[in-house]
Design an enzyme around this catalytic site. Structure first.
Site, mmCIF file in Angstrom:
data_model
loop_
_atom_site.group_PDB
_atom_site.id
_atom_site.type_symbol
_atom_site.label_atom_id
_atom_site.label_comp_id
_atom_site.label_asym_id
_atom_site.label_seq_id
_atom_site.Cartn_x
_atom_site.Cartn_y
_atom_site.Cartn_z
ATOM 1 N N ASP A 1 -2.360 -7.118 -5.955
ATOM 2 C CA ASP A 1 -3.443 -7.134 -4.968
ATOM 3 C C ASP A 1 -2.978 -8.129 -3.902
ATOM 4 O OD1 ASP A 1 -5.660 -7.767 -3.440
ATOM 5 O OD2 ASP A 1 -7.040 -7.856 -5.148
ATOM 6 N N GLY B 1 0.838 -1.201 0.000
ATOM 7 C CA GLY B 1 0.000 0.000 0.000
ATOM 8 C C GLY B 1 0.872 1.250 0.000
ATOM 9 N N GLY C 1 1.613 3.220 -2.297
ATOM 10 C CA GLY C 1 1.308 4.226 -3.305
ATOM 11 C C GLY C 1 0.559 5.436 -2.797
ATOM 12 N N LYS D 1 -8.423 -6.301 11.679
ATOM 13 C CA LYS D 1 -7.339 -5.518 12.302
ATOM 14 C C LYS D 1 -6.972 -6.067 13.680
ATOM 15 C CE LYS D 1 -6.446 -2.460 9.105
ATOM 16 N NZ LYS D 1 -5.098 -2.372 8.511
ATOM 17 N N TYR E 1 -14.024 -4.957 9.354
ATOM 18 C CA TYR E 1 -12.705 -4.294 9.322
ATOM 19 C C TYR E 1 -11.965 -4.496 10.637
ATOM 20 C CZ TYR E 1 -9.413 -0.284 9.239
ATOM 21 O OH TYR E 1 -8.297 0.529 9.304
HETATM 22 P P1 NAP Z 1 -5.079 4.776 1.884
HETATM 23 O O1 NAP Z 1 -4.916 6.233 1.897
HETATM 24 O O2 NAP Z 1 -6.332 4.206 1.311
HETATM 25 O O3 NAP Z 1 -3.823 4.056 1.182
HETATM 26 C C1 NAP Z 1 -3.767 2.642 1.136
HETATM 27 C C2 NAP Z 1 -3.068 2.196 -0.111
HETATM 28 O O4 NAP Z 1 -3.163 0.750 -0.165
HETATM 29 C C3 NAP Z 1 -3.741 2.714 -1.377
HETATM 30 O O5 NAP Z 1 -2.772 3.074 -2.323
HETATM 31 C C4 NAP Z 1 -4.550 1.517 -1.832
HETATM 32 O O6 NAP Z 1 -4.842 1.530 -3.204
HETATM 33 C C5 NAP Z 1 -3.638 0.378 -1.452
HETATM 34 N N1 NAP Z 1 -4.351 -0.899 -1.417
HETATM 35 C C6 NAP Z 1 -5.663 -1.116 -1.090
HETATM 36 N N2 NAP Z 1 -5.959 -2.404 -1.229
HETATM 37 C C7 NAP Z 1 -4.852 -3.036 -1.634
HETATM 38 C C8 NAP Z 1 -4.563 -4.375 -1.970
HETATM 39 N N3 NAP Z 1 -5.493 -5.334 -1.934
HETATM 40 N N4 NAP Z 1 -3.301 -4.696 -2.370
HETATM 41 C C9 NAP Z 1 -2.348 -3.741 -2.438
HETATM 42 N N5 NAP Z 1 -2.572 -2.446 -2.153
HETATM 43 C C10 NAP Z 1 -3.813 -2.086 -1.748
HETATM 44 O O7 NAP Z 1 -4.969 4.218 3.382
HETATM 45 P P2 NAP Z 1 -4.198 4.800 4.670
HETATM 46 O O8 NAP Z 1 -5.113 5.672 5.429
HETATM 47 O O9 NAP Z 1 -2.849 5.274 4.282
HETATM 48 O O10 NAP Z 1 -4.124 3.447 5.496
HETATM 49 C C11 NAP Z 1 -2.940 2.653 5.593
HETATM 50 C C12 NAP Z 1 -3.207 1.559 6.609
HETATM 51 O O11 NAP Z 1 -3.542 2.157 7.868
HETATM 52 C C13 NAP Z 1 -4.420 0.671 6.267
HETATM 53 O O12 NAP Z 1 -4.126 -0.653 6.621
HETATM 54 C C14 NAP Z 1 -5.533 1.219 7.126
HETATM 55 O O13 NAP Z 1 -6.499 0.247 7.405
HETATM 56 C C15 NAP Z 1 -4.765 1.645 8.350
HETATM 57 N N6 NAP Z 1 -5.435 2.683 9.154
HETATM 58 C C16 NAP Z 1 -5.741 3.898 8.627
HETATM 59 C C17 NAP Z 1 -6.293 4.890 9.454
HETATM 60 C C18 NAP Z 1 -6.579 6.290 8.980
HETATM 61 O O14 NAP Z 1 -7.164 7.085 9.739
HETATM 62 N N7 NAP Z 1 -6.196 6.683 7.780
HETATM 63 C C19 NAP Z 1 -6.559 4.591 10.799
HETATM 64 C C20 NAP Z 1 -6.243 3.328 11.286
HETATM 65 C C21 NAP Z 1 -5.662 2.373 10.459
HETATM 66 P P3 NAP Z 1 -6.288 2.128 -3.676
HETATM 67 O O15 NAP Z 1 -6.315 3.551 -3.209
HETATM 68 O O16 NAP Z 1 -6.271 1.977 -5.147
HETATM 69 O O17 NAP Z 1 -7.324 1.284 -2.978
#
Ligand code: NAP
Length: 251
Positions: free
Chosen positions: A62, A12, A14, A158, A154
């Site tokens: 993926d 992830g 990107g 987690k 979710y």
């Molecule tokens: P994000 O902004 O959505 O970035 C996640 C990246 O992972 C995106 O580039 C996404 O691509 C990619 N991705 C999604 N599904 C995938 C798959 N099956 N295989 C490979 N890559 C995949 O998320 P983030 O907020 O940075 O979150 C990062 C991590 O922190 C996640 O595990 C999330 O659950 C966790 N988290 C986030 C928050 C928050 O407040 N942001 C809080 C707690 C935990 P697409 O955009 O094309 O889907």
């Protein structure tokens, strides 16, 4: 002293926290494989790292598809070398009342957020065992610690990440491999912006944030800093831990 450049894989990578983590690890001197389902985003992050003088490789997969994961890891191996730091960061969120969660929705949440980490970790751990050194950092969520309405699927995944972290830490410690987890709170990423929209937080977001001891959204770089610490040489006696990066919100 470590003389060969270590190789990190950030899933992830990107966007959001993964992007910030890939950039941070590159600044810390690691070669970084940026793996994402979104090939163009992965390419851009890797290009930015390379433009700043770092070493990076973009790959698309993926993580819920084992064959795609195995192909990506083989490519990283061939082009960057054996992996010694793994950041299991890729994840997807969804908001659905419990009684309305479909089997497909449940399987997708578990498939990406839990099974995907299993596939990637299982593909990478042999490299770490061969090196007798490794750092695995799993990105869980504050929601798994305190619960989150409409996110049973979710948060179940987690929470599984936290249990996986502790069990794997016990299994791999003697091989020089540490396994830790980070539980982010509300971090300003594309996912958080979608969450704010989906949960219809809109105007209430300021009130939500005001209730936190540090009353603001977290920054992706702040999560990256915690992850980079777990990835460092100095963190070698720290394993099986869960670190909240959540502005002090009570758990
Ligand atoms: P994000 O902004 O959505 O970035 C996640 C990246 O992972 C995106 O580039 C996404 O691509 C990619 N991705 C999604 N599904 C995938 C798959 N099956 N295989 C490979 N890559 C995949 O998320 P983030 O907020 O940075 O979150 C990062 C991590 O922190 C996640 O595990 C999330 O659950 C966790 N988290 C986030 C928050 C928050 O407040 N942001 C809080 C707690 C935990 P697409 O955009 O094309 O889907």
């Amino acid at each position: 002293m470590q003389t060969q450049q270590r190789v990190a894989l950030v899933t992830g990578g990107g966007a959001g926290m993964g992007e910030a983590t890939a950039q941070r690890l590159a600044r810390d001197g690691l070669a970084v494989a940026v793996l994402d389902i979104n090939q163009e985003n992965a390419r851009q992050v890797a290009a930015a790292i390379t433009a700043s003088g770092g070493r990076a490789l973009a790959c698309s997969a993926d993580i819920s598809e084992r064959a795609q994961v195995d192909n990506a890891i083989a490519t990283i191996h061939a082009q960057l070398g054996p992996i010694s730091v793994l950041v299991n960061n890729a994840g997807i969120e969804d908001f659905t009342p419990f009684t309305e969660i479909s089997d497909d929705n449940w399987q997708r949440q578990i498939g990406v957020n839990l099974t995907g980490n299993y596939y990637v970790t299982q593909a990478v751990v042999p490299d770490m065992i061969a090196q007798q050194w490794g750092r695995i950092i799993n990105i869980s969520s504050f929601g798994a610690q305190v619960g989150a309405p409409n996110m049973v699927h979710y948060t179940a995944a987690k929470g599984g990440i936290i249990a996986m972290t502790r069990s794997l830490a016990q299994e791999l410690g003697r091989q020089g491999i540490t396994v830790n987890a980070v539980a982010p709170g509300f971090i300003d990423t594309p996912m958080a912006q979608r969450t704010i929209a989906a949960a219809k937080l809109g105007e209430n977001i300021d009130a939500v944030l005001a209730s936190y001891p540090i009353p603001r959204l977290g920054r992706p770089e702040e999560v990256a800093a915690a992850t980079a610490f777990f990835a460092s040489e100095e963190a070698g006696y720290i394993t099986a831990q869960l670190l909240g990066v959540n502005g002090g919100t009570a758990v």
